[in-house]
Design a protein around this motif. Structure first.
Motif, PDB file in Angstrom:
ATOM      1  N   LYS A  28       1.091   4.228  -3.082  1.00 16.54           N
ATOM      2  CA  LYS A  28       0.925   5.669  -2.866  1.00 16.54           C
ATOM      3  C   LYS A  28       2.168   6.437  -3.320  1.00 16.54           C
ATOM      4  O   LYS A  28       2.060   7.500  -3.942  1.00 16.54           O
ATOM      5  N   ARG A  73       0.830  -1.209   0.000  1.00 14.32           N
ATOM      6  CA  ARG A  73       0.000   0.000   0.000  1.00 14.32           C
ATOM      7  C   ARG A  73       0.865   1.259   0.000  1.00 14.32           C
ATOM      8  O   ARG A  73       0.583   2.223  -0.721  1.00 14.32           O
ATOM      9  N   SER A  74       1.900   1.249   0.816  1.00 14.28           N
ATOM     10  CA  SER A  74       2.806   2.397   0.855  1.00 14.28           C
ATOM     11  C   SER A  74       3.495   2.586  -0.487  1.00 14.28           C
ATOM     12  O   SER A  74       3.674   3.720  -0.961  1.00 14.28           O
ATOM     13  N   MET A  85       0.484   8.767   3.295  1.00 14.67           N
ATOM     14  CA  MET A  85       1.451   7.676   3.251  1.00 14.67           C
ATOM     15  C   MET A  85       1.932   7.311   4.652  1.00 14.67           C
ATOM     16  O   MET A  85       2.068   8.184   5.517  1.00 14.67           O
ATOM     17  N   LEU A 126      -2.568  11.890  -1.598  1.00 18.94           N
ATOM     18  CA  LEU A 126      -1.993  10.554  -1.425  1.00 18.94           C
ATOM     19  C   LEU A 126      -0.748  10.605  -0.548  1.00 18.94           C
ATOM     20  O   LEU A 126      -0.567   9.780   0.354  1.00 18.94           O
ATOM     21  N   ARG A 127       0.102  11.555  -0.814  1.00 14.40           N
ATOM     22  CA  ARG A 127       1.352  11.633  -0.065  1.00 14.40           C
ATOM     23  C   ARG A 127       1.109  12.032   1.390  1.00 14.40           C
ATOM     24  O   ARG A 127       1.854  11.618   2.273  1.00 14.40           O
TER      25      ARG A 127
END
Length: 434
Positions: free
Chosen positions: A23, A19-20, A215, A211-212
């Motif tokens: 992103k 997931r990380s 994270m 998104l960031r």
């Protein structure tokens, strides 16, 4: 030698790690889309924002601004890298996105040279300086982040994502170029069509920013001994980053930025066909990168890096001589070059990250990398165009071959590594967002 204990958080669970990574990848794609769209659309906006009375001179001026924009990359590597080492990778990567998007928006709404005169190219220069700060800090912070979240045994594969993101961003810019040139007339492209990709990039940056912000964090700073340490105390590591970057940056900007303009300027390949060639090469590059990263996890990064630099030392002169002859030759040369380059693109972030502990990693990569890209990568398209303009294209090919030999010598000095011990420095933690 006893095995080192695995520090907390250096090998997160696979779902969280993936997931990380997703992103980070989406943010990188949009970051590099914004950066590369300038070079892709330079032939269209150069006469509008620089000098419409001299098309060839306007293109050279736009490439000069492209080169000048690189001057802020080492500054960005230092400032954003230090910010990321002190406050976490997420903080540096969100700031990087804001700077890049601001530059794209400024170019998108910039009045023409005919309307306001010399302030037009000045505004473009300001925009590229801001984007240079962003790009300079992006590579170091994102390289540190991606490698830090990678599970053991897959660091080469995760490392390849950095250049995959770069390639996909460049590919999106090239694809948009193909669509616009097919949908609009040449006059429309030169008058307003070139503004579309900059406006689109600025808008999508908002999504990347969100998104960031969400994270997971990969680095928790704050250890007392880290506050006393400085990258300046590690000159050998800084020099190695420069050596590793030298051939990579010159080759990349020659193949991706210069070749399409070179082939179309010589009249053998139309502008839209040159964009198609770039698109095909970038698609192949995206496929080759993760394969090279997975191979590096099995055989080590050193072999791939030696193959990359050795091949360009031997093949650059004939490949650049063949590229402008026809569309078919341009496609072949770009594809061959990008496949060879994938050996570097997949492994360079990992090898660079191994040179520094976590509390210096983003700065240690970003500063020398940004400096080398500024001096050698940013000037590559202009030097190549100037050499071709004066009939000395072979001399530039020789220059690329020489820098490849220099990097080969640095790669030959790489020692075998587990690709894990240097990245598991105590203090690295994957911290959930919010």
């Amino acid at each position: 030698m006893p095995a080192m204990a695995r520090p907390e958080g250096t090998t997160p669970t696979a779902p969280r790690s993936r997931r990380s990574l997703r992103k980070a990848t989406v943010g990188n794609v949009l970051e590099w889309y914004d950066w590369n769209v300038y070079a892709i659309f330079a032939p269209f906006f150069a006469p509008e924002l620089f000098d419409a009375h001299d098309t060839g001179g306007a293109l050279l001026q736009s490439l000069m601004v492209f080169a000048v924009g690189f001057l802020t990359r080492p500054v960005g590597g230092l400032l954003l890298g230090r910010w990321g080492d002190r406050h976490g990778r997420r903080a540096a990567l969100t700031l990087s996105m804001v700077l890049m998007a601001s530059g794209s928006l400024l170019i998108a709404v910039c009045p023409t040279h005919a309307a306001i005169g010399w302030p037009a190219p000045l505004l473009v220069l300001v925009a590229r300086l801001a984007q240079g700060l962003s790009a300079g800090g992006e590579f170091g912070a994102s390289s540190a982040y991606v490698v830090e979240i990678a599970p053991a045994g897959r660091k080469g594969l995760y490392s390849s994502v950095i250049y995959v993101s770069n390639a996909v961003g460049n590919l999106l810019a090239a694809l948009l170029g193909v669509i616009l040139t097919a949908s609009l007339t040449t006059e429309q492209m030169h008058t307003w069509g070139w503004r579309v990709p900059f406006l689109l990039g600025a808008g999508l940056a908002g999504y990347a920013y969100v998104l960031r912000r969400s994270m997971d964090e990969s680095h928790r700073p704050g250890r007392p001994e880290a506050e006393r340490d400085r990258v300046a105390r590690r000159p050998a590591a800084l020099l190695r980053i420069i050596g590793y970057t030298l051939a990579g940056t010159v080759v990349y900007y020659t193949w991706v930025v210069f070749l399409p303009s070179y082939a179309s300027a010589d009249g053998h390949v139309p502008e839209d066909s040159a964009l198609v060639a770039t698109t095909v090469a970038q698609l192949l590059f995206v496929v080759a990168l993760p394969l090279a990263g997975a191979l590096a996890d099995r055989v080590g990064a050193r072999r791939l890096l030696l193959g990359f630099s050795g091949a360009f030392a031997l093949l650059t002169v004939p490949l650049l001589a063949l590229a402008p002859r026809s569309f078919a030759w341009l496609v072949l040369v770009q594809c061959v070059g990008m496949v060879i380059f994938s050996g570097y693109g997949a492994t360079a972030p990992l090898v660079m990250a191994e040179q520094f502990p976590a509390h210096l990693r983003a700065t240690g990569i970003g500063l020398p990398y940004g400096l080398t890209v500024s001096v050698f990568g940013g000037t590559a398209p202009y030097l190549a165009a100037a050499a071709d303009h004066t009939g000395n294209a072979v001399a530039y090919s020789g220059y690329v071959a020489v820098v490849s030999v220099i990097s080969f010598a640095f790669f030959a000095g790489l020692r075998p590594s587990s690709n894990a011990w240097a990245l598991g420095a105590p203090g690295d933690h994957l911290v959930k967002s919010g």
